[in-house]
Write a protein that holds these residues in place. Structure first.
Motif, mmCIF file in Angstrom:
data_model
loop_
_atom_site.group_PDB
_atom_site.id
_atom_site.type_symbol
_atom_site.label_atom_id
_atom_site.label_comp_id
_atom_site.label_asym_id
_atom_site.label_seq_id
_atom_site.Cartn_x
_atom_site.Cartn_y
_atom_site.Cartn_z
ATOM 1 N N PRO A 1 -6.254 5.362 8.032
ATOM 2 C CA PRO A 1 -4.887 5.045 7.591
ATOM 3 C C PRO A 1 -3.968 6.252 7.736
ATOM 4 O O PRO A 1 -4.384 7.382 7.469
ATOM 5 C CB PRO A 1 -5.058 4.640 6.132
ATOM 6 C CG PRO A 1 -6.365 5.161 5.718
ATOM 7 C CD PRO A 1 -7.200 5.303 6.959
ATOM 8 N N LEU B 1 -7.892 -2.793 -3.698
ATOM 9 C CA LEU B 1 -8.029 -2.707 -2.239
ATOM 10 C C LEU B 1 -9.210 -3.535 -1.739
ATOM 11 O O LEU B 1 -9.144 -4.156 -0.671
ATOM 12 C CB LEU B 1 -8.168 -1.244 -1.807
ATOM 13 C CG LEU B 1 -6.904 -0.395 -1.955
ATOM 14 C CD1 LEU B 1 -7.242 1.100 -1.860
ATOM 15 C CD2 LEU B 1 -5.855 -0.788 -0.935
ATOM 16 N N GLU B 2 -10.286 -3.581 -2.507
ATOM 17 C CA GLU B 2 -11.441 -4.421 -2.151
ATOM 18 C C GLU B 2 -11.064 -5.898 -2.243
ATOM 19 O O GLU B 2 -11.352 -6.680 -1.341
ATOM 20 C CB GLU B 2 -12.616 -4.128 -3.076
ATOM 21 C CG GLU B 2 -13.258 -2.782 -2.853
ATOM 22 C CD GLU B 2 -14.283 -2.406 -3.919
ATOM 23 O OE1 GLU B 2 -15.034 -1.448 -3.677
ATOM 24 O OE2 GLU B 2 -14.333 -3.065 -4.989
ATOM 25 N N THR C 1 -13.496 2.101 11.908
ATOM 26 C CA THR C 1 -12.206 1.539 11.520
ATOM 27 C C THR C 1 -11.146 2.603 11.781
ATOM 28 O O THR C 1 -11.462 3.792 11.825
ATOM 29 C CB THR C 1 -12.174 1.170 10.017
ATOM 30 O OG1 THR C 1 -12.384 2.344 9.245
ATOM 31 C CG2 THR C 1 -13.218 0.124 9.669
ATOM 32 N N MET D 1 0.851 -1.169 0.000
ATOM 33 C CA MET D 1 0.000 0.000 0.000
ATOM 34 C C MET D 1 0.901 1.237 0.000
ATOM 35 O O MET D 1 1.781 1.358 0.834
ATOM 36 C CB MET D 1 -0.881 -0.029 1.253
ATOM 37 C CG MET D 1 -2.146 0.699 1.074
ATOM 38 S SD MET D 1 -3.426 0.469 2.335
ATOM 39 C CE MET D 1 -2.597 0.027 3.791
ATOM 40 N N VAL E 1 -8.685 -5.051 2.139
ATOM 41 C CA VAL E 1 -8.426 -3.823 2.895
ATOM 42 C C VAL E 1 -9.737 -3.058 3.048
ATOM 43 O O VAL E 1 -10.065 -2.581 4.136
ATOM 44 C CB VAL E 1 -7.345 -2.957 2.203
ATOM 45 C CG1 VAL E 1 -7.145 -1.639 2.932
ATOM 46 C CG2 VAL E 1 -6.022 -3.719 2.105
ATOM 47 N N ARG F 1 -13.408 -3.738 3.297
ATOM 48 C CA ARG F 1 -14.270 -4.905 3.538
ATOM 49 C C ARG F 1 -15.698 -4.678 3.111
ATOM 50 O O ARG F 1 -16.452 -5.628 2.948
ATOM 51 C CB ARG F 1 -14.234 -5.300 5.008
ATOM 52 C CG ARG F 1 -12.870 -5.790 5.439
ATOM 53 C CD ARG F 1 -12.866 -6.425 6.782
ATOM 54 N NE ARG F 1 -13.757 -5.785 7.734
ATOM 55 C CZ ARG F 1 -13.786 -6.066 9.013
ATOM 56 N NH1 ARG F 1 -12.980 -6.960 9.503
ATOM 57 N NH2 ARG F 1 -14.613 -5.438 9.823
ATOM 58 N N HIS G 1 -12.946 6.732 3.975
ATOM 59 C CA HIS G 1 -13.232 6.658 5.407
ATOM 60 C C HIS G 1 -14.115 7.824 5.833
ATOM 61 O O HIS G 1 -15.034 7.660 6.626
ATOM 62 C CB HIS G 1 -11.912 6.674 6.189
ATOM 63 C CG HIS G 1 -12.054 6.427 7.650
ATOM 64 N ND1 HIS G 1 -12.287 7.426 8.554
ATOM 65 C CD2 HIS G 1 -11.982 5.279 8.363
ATOM 66 C CE1 HIS G 1 -12.346 6.906 9.770
ATOM 67 N NE2 HIS G 1 -12.172 5.610 9.680
ATOM 68 N N LEU H 1 -8.081 5.657 0.798
ATOM 69 C CA LEU H 1 -8.714 5.111 1.994
ATOM 70 C C LEU H 1 -9.165 6.204 2.949
ATOM 71 O O LEU H 1 -10.257 6.118 3.530
ATOM 72 C CB LEU H 1 -7.766 4.138 2.699
ATOM 73 C CG LEU H 1 -7.467 2.854 1.925
ATOM 74 C CD1 LEU H 1 -6.366 2.066 2.616
ATOM 75 C CD2 LEU H 1 -8.714 2.020 1.731
ATOM 76 N N ALA I 1 -8.169 -7.269 -2.034
ATOM 77 C CA ALA I 1 -7.183 -7.615 -1.013
ATOM 78 C C ALA I 1 -7.800 -7.652 0.387
ATOM 79 O O ALA I 1 -7.133 -8.053 1.343
ATOM 80 C CB ALA I 1 -6.020 -6.623 -1.049
ATOM 81 N N ASP J 1 -2.807 4.974 -2.236
ATOM 82 C CA ASP J 1 -3.809 4.083 -1.630
ATOM 83 C C ASP J 1 -4.310 4.676 -0.308
ATOM 84 O O ASP J 1 -5.508 4.656 -0.018
ATOM 85 C CB ASP J 1 -3.225 2.697 -1.373
ATOM 86 C CG ASP J 1 -3.009 1.883 -2.629
ATOM 87 O OD1 ASP J 1 -3.624 2.200 -3.669
ATOM 88 O OD2 ASP J 1 -2.220 0.924 -2.567
ATOM 89 N N ARG J 2 -3.399 5.198 0.488
ATOM 90 C CA ARG J 2 -3.788 5.784 1.775
ATOM 91 C C ARG J 2 -4.688 7.004 1.580
ATOM 92 O O ARG J 2 -5.632 7.212 2.341
ATOM 93 C CB ARG J 2 -2.552 6.148 2.587
ATOM 94 C CG ARG J 2 -1.856 4.946 3.183
ATOM 95 C CD ARG J 2 -0.710 5.380 4.107
ATOM 96 N NE ARG J 2 0.146 4.274 4.446
ATOM 97 C CZ ARG J 2 1.113 3.783 3.669
ATOM 98 N NH1 ARG J 2 1.363 4.314 2.489
ATOM 99 N NH2 ARG J 2 1.841 2.767 4.073
#
Length: 151
Positions: A150, A41-42, A147, A1, A46, A48, A13, A9, A44, A5-6
């Protein structure tokens, strides 16, 4: 990642209903590579899932209680029956097997003290192996995230 990617996310989020175009803009990508990264990401695990956050009070369940539960025995069969029963209680919105004096911590949404009493008497106390409970009513939620964010 990586850093991109962060960024994706962090954006999801904060607001999971962003369109791919909006997400791509926030992440500094064009839409196609952004979509590919989200899919990766889905896949993998990460990401959910995506869900709606409902207002407890507007559902008639304005109060949150934290219930600690001590069980009689710790054999696998009894624990499995208890956990299955808890999983089927719609009022219970979180359940944790924990270390320490109590065996489980439950977070439940209830309609006042009457709703709490019903949950306790009609459901939790009827579960096999429940030895003792201790409860705290939530006064005000100071922070609620589902969650970690990140870095």
């Amino acid at each position: 990642m990586d850093a991109i990617d962060r960024r994706i996310l962090r954006a999801l989020h904060g607001e999971a209903r962003l369109t791919n175009a909006e997400l791509a803009e926030r992440a500094g990508l064009s839409p196609s590579p952004c979509w590919a990264r989200v899919r990766r990401l889905e896949q993998a695990g990460v990401i959910r899932g995506y869900r709606a956050e409902l207002d407890q009070a507007k559902l008639g369940l304005p109060d949150t209680v934290i219930i600690e539960v001590m069980t009689e025995k710790h054999d696998g069969e009894q624990l499995a029956r208890f956990e299955e029963a808890i999983a089927n209680m719609p009022e219970v919105i979180e359940a944790w097997l924990v270390t320490g004096e109590y065996d489980y911590i439950l977070k439940a949404a209830v309609g006042g003290t009457a709703g709490y009493e019903r949950l306790l008497r009609e459901k939790i106390y009827r579960l096999p192996g429940v030895r003792h409970t201790r409860t705290a009513f939530g006064i005000r939620c100071l922070k609620q995230v589902f969650t970690p964010l990140p870095a």
